[in-house]
Write a protein that holds these residues in place. Sequence first.
Motif, PDB file in Angstrom:
ATOM      1  N   ALA A   1       1.447   3.810  -3.235  1.00  0.00           N
ATOM      2  CA  ALA A   1       1.292   4.910  -3.016  1.00  0.00           C
ATOM      3  C   ALA A   1       1.743   5.738  -3.448  1.00  0.00           C
ATOM      4  O   ALA A   1       1.981   7.254  -4.008  1.00  0.00           O
TER       5      ALA A   1
ATOM      6  N   CYS B   1      -5.993  -0.709  -7.568  1.00  0.00           N
ATOM      7  CA  CYS B   1      -6.373   0.853  -7.363  1.00  0.00           C
ATOM      8  C   CYS B   1      -6.326   1.902  -8.040  1.00  0.00           C
ATOM      9  O   CYS B   1      -7.550   2.449  -9.343  1.00  0.00           O
TER      10      CYS B   1
ATOM     11  N   THR C   1       0.451  -0.970   0.086  1.00  0.00           N
ATOM     12  CA  THR C   1      -0.062  -0.147  -0.399  1.00  0.00           C
ATOM     13  C   THR C   1       0.660   1.382   0.426  1.00  0.00           C
ATOM     14  O   THR C   1       0.870   2.020  -0.978  1.00  0.00           O
TER      15      THR C   1
ATOM     16  N   CYS D   1      -0.756   6.139  -6.666  1.00  0.00           N
ATOM     17  CA  CYS D   1      -2.263   4.772  -6.527  1.00  0.00           C
ATOM     18  C   CYS D   1      -2.536   4.114  -5.233  1.00  0.00           C
ATOM     19  O   CYS D   1      -1.549   3.854  -5.002  1.00  0.00           O
ATOM     20  N   THR D   2      -3.779   4.584  -4.987  1.00  0.00           N
ATOM     21  CA  THR D   2      -4.439   4.809  -3.813  1.00  0.00           C
ATOM     22  C   THR D   2      -4.739   3.622  -3.949  1.00  0.00           C
ATOM     23  O   THR D   2      -5.449   2.801  -4.786  1.00  0.00           O
TER      24      THR D   2
ATOM     25  N   ASP E   1      -7.519  -0.231  -3.085  1.00  0.00           N
ATOM     26  CA  ASP E   1      -8.869   0.247  -2.388  1.00  0.00           C
ATOM     27  C   ASP E   1      -8.854  -1.282  -1.722  1.00  0.00           C
ATOM     28  O   ASP E   1      -9.512  -1.697  -1.218  1.00  0.00           O
TER      29      ASP E   1
ATOM     30  N   ASP F   1      -5.946   5.828  -9.805  1.00  0.00           N
ATOM     31  CA  ASP F   1      -4.476   6.579  -9.682  1.00  0.00           C
ATOM     32  C   ASP F   1      -5.053   8.068  -9.715  1.00  0.00           C
ATOM     33  O   ASP F   1      -6.815   8.447  -9.547  1.00  0.00           O
ATOM     34  N   GLU F   2      -4.372   8.740  -9.624  1.00  0.00           N
ATOM     35  CA  GLU F   2      -4.729  10.237  -9.490  1.00  0.00           C
ATOM     36  C   GLU F   2      -5.731  11.309  -9.899  1.00  0.00           C
ATOM     37  O   GLU F   2      -6.441  11.979  -9.901  1.00  0.00           O
TER      38      GLU F   2
END
Length: 87
Positions: free
Chosen positions: A41, A61, A37, A45-46, A48, A63-64
């Motif tokens: 990040a 994930c 994670t 890439c966050t 989920d 992206d921005e």
Amino acid sequence: MTTRILLSALALAALPLAAAAMPQVGDMVGTNPEDATAALAGFGCTVDEFEAEDGMIEAKCTDETGKMWEVYIDPADGTVAQIKDED
């Protein structure tokens, strides 16, 4: 002088691209959820959720820009094995 201005303009224009860079195949992200994670990040890439899929760790994930991705991680060494556009 003109060259310096041009190079500065190019560097500034590239900043958004650098911030939105996704991981690449072979990048080390780790095998546990905390490390993966944090590493993802760092690429913007966050994560989920994580799932096991076909012997790989699948990180879903965003992206921005809001685009969804599936990042497949090799559980043996923690490297990115494949990246798919989820759309």
